[in-house]
Design an enzyme around this catalytic site. Structure first.
Site, PDB file in Angstrom:
ATOM      1  N   THR A   3      -8.245 -53.093 -55.241  1.00 34.19           N
ATOM      2  CA  THR A   3      -8.025 -52.176 -56.367  1.00 34.19           C
ATOM      3  C   THR A   3      -9.338 -51.535 -56.822  1.00 34.19           C
ATOM      4  O   THR A   3      -9.435 -50.303 -56.931  1.00 34.19           O
ATOM      5  CB  THR A   3      -7.394 -52.954 -57.543  1.00 34.19           C
ATOM      6  OG1 THR A   3      -6.232 -53.609 -57.054  1.00 34.19           O
ATOM      7  CG2 THR A   3      -7.013 -52.036 -58.675  1.00 34.19           C
TER       8      THR A   3
ATOM      9  N   VAL B  87     -27.783 -37.561 -59.726  1.00 35.52           N
ATOM     10  CA  VAL B  87     -28.731 -38.316 -58.900  1.00 35.52           C
ATOM     11  C   VAL B  87     -29.799 -37.394 -58.303  1.00 35.52           C
ATOM     12  O   VAL B  87     -30.938 -37.803 -58.065  1.00 35.52           O
ATOM     13  CB  VAL B  87     -27.973 -39.063 -57.766  1.00 35.52           C
ATOM     14  CG1 VAL B  87     -28.930 -39.784 -56.821  1.00 35.52           C
ATOM     15  CG2 VAL B  87     -26.983 -40.061 -58.360  1.00 35.52           C
TER      16      VAL B  87
ATOM     17  N   LYS C 111     -17.391 -60.957 -62.182  1.00 42.97           N
ATOM     18  CA  LYS C 111     -17.968 -61.788 -63.252  1.00 42.97           C
ATOM     19  C   LYS C 111     -18.192 -63.229 -62.811  1.00 42.97           C
ATOM     20  O   LYS C 111     -19.112 -63.894 -63.286  1.00 42.97           O
ATOM     21  CB  LYS C 111     -17.111 -61.736 -64.511  1.00 42.97           C
ATOM     22  CG  LYS C 111     -15.781 -62.465 -64.403  1.00 42.97           C
ATOM     23  CD  LYS C 111     -14.663 -61.644 -64.937  1.00 42.97           C
ATOM     24  CE  LYS C 111     -13.678 -61.412 -63.804  1.00 42.97           C
ATOM     25  NZ  LYS C 111     -12.600 -60.534 -64.112  1.00 42.97           N
TER      26      LYS C 111
ATOM     27  N   VAL D 192     -18.032 -57.156 -67.211  1.00 43.27           N
ATOM     28  CA  VAL D 192     -17.567 -57.469 -68.572  1.00 43.27           C
ATOM     29  C   VAL D 192     -17.007 -56.203 -69.204  1.00 43.27           C
ATOM     30  O   VAL D 192     -17.658 -55.151 -69.197  1.00 43.27           O
ATOM     31  CB  VAL D 192     -18.714 -57.993 -69.470  1.00 43.27           C
ATOM     32  CG1 VAL D 192     -18.193 -58.347 -70.856  1.00 43.27           C
ATOM     33  CG2 VAL D 192     -19.398 -59.192 -68.837  1.00 43.27           C
TER      34      VAL D 192
ATOM     35  N   GLY E 270     -14.613 -54.239 -68.270  1.00 48.17           N
ATOM     36  CA  GLY E 270     -14.127 -53.172 -67.367  1.00 48.17           C
ATOM     37  C   GLY E 270     -14.923 -51.892 -67.531  1.00 48.17           C
ATOM     38  O   GLY E 270     -16.120 -51.848 -67.259  1.00 48.17           O
TER      39      GLY E 270
ATOM     40  N   ILE F 269     -15.744 -50.386 -70.296  1.00 45.84           N
ATOM     41  CA  ILE F 269     -16.489 -50.262 -71.564  1.00 45.84           C
ATOM     42  C   ILE F 269     -17.978 -50.484 -71.296  1.00 45.84           C
ATOM     43  O   ILE F 269     -18.358 -51.496 -70.718  1.00 45.84           O
ATOM     44  CB  ILE F 269     -16.028 -51.322 -72.597  1.00 45.84           C
ATOM     45  CG1 ILE F 269     -14.532 -51.226 -72.828  1.00 45.84           C
ATOM     46  CG2 ILE F 269     -16.805 -51.180 -73.905  1.00 45.84           C
ATOM     47  CD1 ILE F 269     -13.972 -52.358 -73.685  1.00 45.84           C
TER      48      ILE F 269
ATOM     49  N   ASP G 281     -11.710 -66.652 -67.612  1.00 50.84           N
ATOM     50  CA  ASP G 281     -12.246 -65.299 -67.405  1.00 50.84           C
ATOM     51  C   ASP G 281     -13.086 -64.877 -68.621  1.00 50.84           C
ATOM     52  O   ASP G 281     -14.223 -64.406 -68.481  1.00 50.84           O
ATOM     53  CB  ASP G 281     -11.056 -64.339 -67.191  1.00 50.84           C
ATOM     54  CG  ASP G 281     -11.462 -62.891 -67.058  1.00 50.84           C
ATOM     55  OD1 ASP G 281     -11.770 -62.465 -65.932  1.00 50.84           O
ATOM     56  OD2 ASP G 281     -11.470 -62.179 -68.090  1.00 50.84           O
TER      57      ASP G 281
ATOM     58  N   LYS H 144     -17.254 -64.104 -69.069  1.00 51.00           N
ATOM     59  CA  LYS H 144     -17.728 -62.849 -69.671  1.00 51.00           C
ATOM     60  C   LYS H 144     -18.638 -63.125 -70.877  1.00 51.00           C
ATOM     61  O   LYS H 144     -19.679 -62.485 -71.028  1.00 51.00           O
ATOM     62  CB  LYS H 144     -16.534 -61.978 -70.065  1.00 51.00           C
ATOM     63  CG  LYS H 144     -15.801 -61.412 -68.836  1.00 51.00           C
ATOM     64  CD  LYS H 144     -14.486 -60.772 -69.228  1.00 51.00           C
ATOM     65  CE  LYS H 144     -13.808 -60.114 -68.040  1.00 51.00           C
ATOM     66  NZ  LYS H 144     -12.404 -59.746 -68.322  1.00 51.00           N
TER      67      LYS H 144
ATOM     68  N   GLY I 229      -8.483 -52.554 -65.033  1.00 51.45           N
ATOM     69  CA  GLY I 229      -7.817 -51.408 -64.405  1.00 51.45           C
ATOM     70  C   GLY I 229      -8.711 -50.721 -63.395  1.00 51.45           C
ATOM     71  O   GLY I 229      -9.939 -50.749 -63.511  1.00 51.45           O
TER      72      GLY I 229
HETATM   73  N1  HSE Z   1      -8.113 -60.356 -65.497  1.00 48.12           N
HETATM   74  C1  HSE Z   1      -9.080 -59.582 -66.209  1.00 48.12           C
HETATM   75  C2  HSE Z   1      -8.476 -59.133 -67.533  1.00 48.12           C
HETATM   76  C3  HSE Z   1      -9.498 -58.414 -65.391  1.00 48.12           C
HETATM   77  O1  HSE Z   1      -7.259 -59.264 -67.715  1.00 48.12           O
HETATM   78  O2  HSE Z   1      -9.186 -58.673 -68.411  1.00 48.12           O
HETATM   79  C4  HSE Z   1     -10.746 -57.732 -65.863  1.00 48.12           C
HETATM   80  O3  HSE Z   1     -11.851 -58.572 -65.849  1.00 48.12           O
END
Ligand code: HSE
Length: 408
Positions: A11, A31, A100, A127, A129, A131, A196, A200, A297
Site C-alpha cells: 500500500t 529538488v 515505526k 508517526v 502518517g 501529519i 503501535d 510511535k 492511509g
Molecule cells: N495501524 C496504524 C494505524 C497505521 O491505525 O494508525 C498507521 O501507522
C-alpha cells in the site's frame, strides 16, 4: 537525475510511486533535478503494471548499484527491513522509512550509521502518517524545551472508539466492521493492544529528549477492555474515551505511557474522530501547538515519505542532525504519575459511601439508570496511591468493574 529504489510495493510503497509520478513537476522543481524510481524490490511480479520493468527480487541489486542514492523502505516489520536498511546506510545510501517498528527498535543505531557515513535516515511517515510531526520537532521547534507530547496516534483504534461512542456498539462488533472495511488488520493486536501507539510515542519521546527510548519501558494499555457501558457513562458525563500516547518531560524526568483516556469536550483533541490522528506538543516558550490530519492511509503516508525523499535528495552527502543520540532516556515508573480516575463499581453508592470516601477522597458520583452499578470520578491522585486504594477496596469485598484515567 536522482535514482531511488523502493523496497516493498504494498500500500505505502505503491503510494510513494504514485506521489512521485503524480507530482513529478513539483518535485523536480523543488529538488532541482528529477527524482526517478529505478528499482522496486518485491517478492511479487506485477505483470502489465507501469512498474513491471522496475521490479527486482534480489536486494543485492539495489545495494550494489552506485547509481541508487536514496532507498525507500516500505516493507514493514523488522525482517528483512532491518538488515536491508542497515546495509544500505553502510554502503553510503540515504534511507527513508515509514516503518515505526524499525525506527523504535533500531533508530539509534541506524541514525549513528547515517551520521558516520554522512547520509540520512529519515522517518517522517512512521508517526502520524501524513501529519508533519518529526520534522517540526527537529526543525521548527528546535529552540524549544519540549514539556509534553500527547496524542491520538492510531487511526484504527480511533475509528473503533469513535464508532462505539457515536453508535453505542460493542468493541467486538466495531472491530469486525473495521476489519471488513480494511481499517483493521485481520490480526488487530498491534493496534488494539496499543503496541503501535507505544512505538510511535517512543519515537516522539526520543525526538523530544534527544535520547534513546526503549519502547518496552513504556507502560502500554490498549482498548480491548473498553465497553459500550463505559461509553454510556461517558455520554452522560459529556466526555469521550480515546487511546492516547503521552510523554511528559520535567527536566531529566520523563514519564511516558499508552492508555485509554476519558476526556471532556474542552480537551483540544476531543474532536479528533474516525481514522484521524491529533498530536499536541507543549514547549516551554511556544506553549501548546496542535497537529491534526490523516494518521494512516496510502497517499497521506506516501506524501510524508516523499517529503523525506526530497529532503534527502537535497542533502545527499550531508547528514542532517535529528538530535537523537545513543544516551539512554530513563522512563519514570507509571506509579509516580498522577491522574484523575473514572472508576465503575458494582452495587449501590450509598451503602459503600464511607469506605469509598475514606479510600478515594472526594469524588463525583455518576449513576446509570437501570443498572446495579455506579461510577466515581476522582480528583487528581498519584497512581500508586490510587492502586493501593483500589486494592484495599477490593480486599474489603468491593467490586471494581472498570478503571479509566481521566482528564475530564
Ligand atoms: N495501524 C496504524 C494505524 C497505521 O491505525 O494508525 C498507521 O501507522
Amino acid at each position: 537525475m536522482i535514482k531511488v529504489a523502493i523496497m516493498g510495493y504494498g500500500t505505502i510503497g505503491s503510494g510513494v510511486y504514485e506521489v512521485l509520478t503524480g507530482n513529478r513537476d513539483k518535485i523536480t522543481a523543488n529538488v532541482g533535478q528529477e527524482v526517478q524510481v529505478k528499482y522496486i524490490l518485491d517478492l511479487r511480479d506485477f505483470p502489465g503494471s507501469p512498474v513491471e520493468d522496475k521490479i527486482v527480487h534480489d536486494f543485492q541489486v539495489i545495494a550494489d548499484d552506485p547509481e541508487v542514492q536514496i532507498v525507500v523502505e516500505t516493507m514493514g516489520g523488522l525482517n528483512p527491513a532491518y538488515p536491508f536498511v542497515k546495509t544500505c546506510l553502510e554502503v553510503g545510501k540515504n534511507v527513508v522509512t515509514s516503518n515505526k517498528a524499525l525506527v523504535a527498535a533500531h533508530g539509534t543505531e541506524l541514525l549513528a550509521i547515517a551520521r558516520e557515513k554522512q547520509v540520512n535516515f529519515q522517518f517522517e511517515a512512521s508517526v502520524g502518517g501524513g501529519i508533519p510531526i518529526i520534522r517540526p520537532l527537529y526543525e521548527c521547534l528546535m529552540g524549544e524545551q519540549i514539556q509534553e507530547i500527547t496524542g491520538i496516534l492510531n487511526g484504527t483504534t480511533n475509528f473503533i472508539l469513535t464508532k462505539m461512542d457515536k453508535e453505542g456498539a460493542s468493541f467486538d462488533a466495531v472491530l469486525k466492521e473495521a476489519q471488513e472495511l480494511g481499517y483493521a488488520e485481520r490480526n488487530p493486536e498491534a493496534d488494539v493492544e496499543g503496541y503501535d501507539t507505544c512505538r510511535k510515542i517512543a519515537i516522539l519521546t526520543a525526538m523530544a529528549t534527544g535520547k534513546e527510548v526503549d519502547f518496552e519501558d513504556i507502560q502500554t494499555e490498549g482498548i480491548t477492555k473498553i465497553t459500550d457501558v463505559d461509553f454510556k457513562y461517558a455520554d452522560k458525563m459529556g466526555t469521550s474515551i480515546k487511546l492516547f500516547g503521552t510523554s511528559r518531560m520535567n527536566g531529566d524526568q520523563v514519564f511516558a505511557w499508552v492508555a485509554p483516556l476519558m476526556i471532556g469536550k474542552s480537551h483540544p483533541l476531543y474532536a479528533v474522530n474516525d481514522v484521524f490522528n491529533g498530536i499536541m506538543v507543549k514547549g516551554n516558550m511556544l506553549g501548546t501547538s496542535m497537529f491534526y490530519g490523516s494518521g494512516a492511509g496510502k497517499l497521506p503516508t506516501a506524501s510524508a515519505v516523499v517529503a523525506d525523499i526530497i529532503e534527502e535528495a537535497k542533502n545527499l552527502h550531508h547528514n542532517i542532525p535529528l538530535g537523537w543520540t545513543s544516551e539512554k532516556q530513563v522512563i519514570q515508573p507509571m506509579e509516580d504519575s498522577s491522574h484523575k480516575y473514572f472508576v465503575r463499581i458494582s452495587g449501590v453508592y450509598e451503602s459503600q459511601k464511607d469506605k469509598l470516601q475514606e479510600l478515594f477522597g472526594t469524588c463525583k458520583v455518576i449513576t446509570l439508570e437501570g443498572t446495579d452499578e455506579f461510577a466515581l470520578l476522582t480528583e487528581m491522585l498519584n497512581e500508586k496511591q490510587f492502586r493501593d486504594a483500589k486494592a484495599a477496596f477490593e480486599a474489603a469485598d468491593g467490586k471494581v468493574l472498570q478503571v479509566i484515567r481521566a482528564e475530564a
